[in-house]
Design a protein around this motif. Structure first.
Motif, PDB file in Angstrom:
ATOM      1  N   GLU A   1       0.852  -1.198   0.000  1.00  0.00           N
ATOM      2  CA  GLU A   1       0.000   0.000   0.000  1.00  0.00           C
ATOM      3  C   GLU A   1       0.884   1.243   0.000  1.00  0.00           C
ATOM      4  O   GLU A   1       1.998   1.234   0.518  1.00  0.00           O
ATOM      5  N   VAL A   2       0.380   2.316  -0.580  1.00  0.00           N
ATOM      6  CA  VAL A   2       1.129   3.570  -0.672  1.00  0.00           C
ATOM      7  C   VAL A   2       0.237   4.725  -0.228  1.00  0.00           C
ATOM      8  O   VAL A   2      -0.931   4.791  -0.603  1.00  0.00           O
TER       9      VAL A   2
ATOM     10  N   VAL B   1       8.546  14.356   8.633  1.00  0.00           N
ATOM     11  CA  VAL B   1       7.984  13.145   8.035  1.00  0.00           C
ATOM     12  C   VAL B   1       7.086  12.437   9.054  1.00  0.00           C
ATOM     13  O   VAL B   1       6.013  11.950   8.718  1.00  0.00           O
ATOM     14  N   MET B   2       7.497  12.440  10.320  1.00  0.00           N
ATOM     15  CA  MET B   2       6.695  11.830  11.383  1.00  0.00           C
ATOM     16  C   MET B   2       5.373  12.575  11.567  1.00  0.00           C
ATOM     17  O   MET B   2       4.305  11.974  11.560  1.00  0.00           O
ATOM     18  N   ARG B   3       5.434  13.893  11.716  1.00  0.00           N
ATOM     19  CA  ARG B   3       4.229  14.696  11.977  1.00  0.00           C
ATOM     20  C   ARG B   3       3.261  14.607  10.800  1.00  0.00           C
ATOM     21  O   ARG B   3       2.054  14.480  10.991  1.00  0.00           O
ATOM     22  N   ALA B   4       3.773  14.638   9.571  1.00  0.00           N
ATOM     23  CA  ALA B   4       2.906  14.524   8.391  1.00  0.00           C
ATOM     24  C   ALA B   4       2.178  13.188   8.391  1.00  0.00           C
ATOM     25  O   ALA B   4       0.994  13.122   8.047  1.00  0.00           O
ATOM     26  N   ALA B   5       2.849  12.124   8.806  1.00  0.00           N
ATOM     27  CA  ALA B   5       2.203  10.807   8.875  1.00  0.00           C
ATOM     28  C   ALA B   5       1.103  10.805   9.938  1.00  0.00           C
ATOM     29  O   ALA B   5      -0.007  10.319   9.694  1.00  0.00           O
ATOM     30  N   LEU B   6       1.393  11.358  11.091  1.00  0.00           N
ATOM     31  CA  LEU B   6       0.399  11.370  12.175  1.00  0.00           C
ATOM     32  C   LEU B   6      -0.817  12.212  11.813  1.00  0.00           C
ATOM     33  O   LEU B   6      -1.958  11.782  12.016  1.00  0.00           O
ATOM     34  N   VAL B   7      -0.605  13.392  11.272  1.00  0.00           N
ATOM     35  CA  VAL B   7      -1.699  14.302  10.915  1.00  0.00           C
ATOM     36  C   VAL B   7      -2.586  13.694   9.830  1.00  0.00           C
ATOM     37  O   VAL B   7      -3.797  13.920   9.815  1.00  0.00           O
ATOM     38  N   ASN B   8      -1.981  12.900   8.945  1.00  0.00           N
ATOM     39  CA  ASN B   8      -2.725  12.308   7.828  1.00  0.00           C
ATOM     40  C   ASN B   8      -3.106  10.853   8.061  1.00  0.00           C
ATOM     41  O   ASN B   8      -3.502  10.158   7.129  1.00  0.00           O
ATOM     42  N   SER B   9      -3.005  10.388   9.311  1.00  0.00           N
ATOM     43  CA  SER B   9      -3.399   9.023   9.704  1.00  0.00           C
ATOM     44  C   SER B   9      -2.734   7.939   8.863  1.00  0.00           C
ATOM     45  O   SER B   9      -3.364   6.968   8.463  1.00  0.00           O
ATOM     46  N   VAL B  10      -1.435   8.117   8.602  1.00  0.00           N
ATOM     47  CA  VAL B  10      -0.662   7.106   7.887  1.00  0.00           C
ATOM     48  C   VAL B  10      -0.246   6.044   8.900  1.00  0.00           C
ATOM     49  O   VAL B  10       0.460   6.349   9.866  1.00  0.00           O
ATOM     50  N   ASP B  11      -0.709   4.818   8.707  1.00  0.00           N
ATOM     51  CA  ASP B  11      -0.330   3.726   9.599  1.00  0.00           C
ATOM     52  C   ASP B  11       1.156   3.434   9.467  1.00  0.00           C
ATOM     53  O   ASP B  11       1.733   3.574   8.394  1.00  0.00           O
ATOM     54  N   GLY B  12       1.772   3.013  10.576  1.00  0.00           N
ATOM     55  CA  GLY B  12       3.162   2.598  10.537  1.00  0.00           C
ATOM     56  C   GLY B  12       4.124   3.562  11.198  1.00  0.00           C
ATOM     57  O   GLY B  12       5.298   3.260  11.362  1.00  0.00           O
TER      58      GLY B  12
END
Length: 105
Positions: free
Chosen positions: A12-13, A24-35
């Motif tokens: 998945e991408v 990169v961490m904050r962008a993942a958390l704000v956008n609900s990126v799993d992992g």
């Protein structure tokens, strides 16, 4: 606006836009990126935002603190290992692709 593409172990991408100054961490958390967990909130103290940066990113050198924490990751450290909390959109990259490890605990 800078873009980050997160490649999951299952194929998945997720691609997100990150305002300048966003890690990169904050962008993942704000956008609900799993992992990405980010337990320490971006202080380079937990290694739960470990990513494998794809070739050609041209990122700045790893700091001593980041280097030390990368020895504490759940998944094996590789030459491309970085902490997502230490890589910042706009400052360090305009486009970035990272692979997420299978686990972060």
């Amino acid at each position: 606006m800078p873009k980050i593409t997160y490649h999951h172990p299952d194929g998945e991408v997720d691609t997100v836009e990150a305002p300048d100054g966003t890690s990169v961490m904050r962008a993942a958390l704000v956008n609900s990126v799993d992992g990405i967990i980010g337990e320490c909130g971006g202080q380079a103290m937990c290694a739960t935002c470990h990513v494998y940066v794809r070739e050609g990113a041209g990122l700045p050198e790893i700091s001593e603190d980041e280097d030390e924490m990368l020895d504490c990751t759940t998944e094996d450290r590789q030459d491309s290992s970085r902490l997502g909390c230490q890589i910042v959109a706009g400052r360090d990259f305009d486009e970035l692709e990272v692979d997420l490890p299978a686990t972060q605990n």
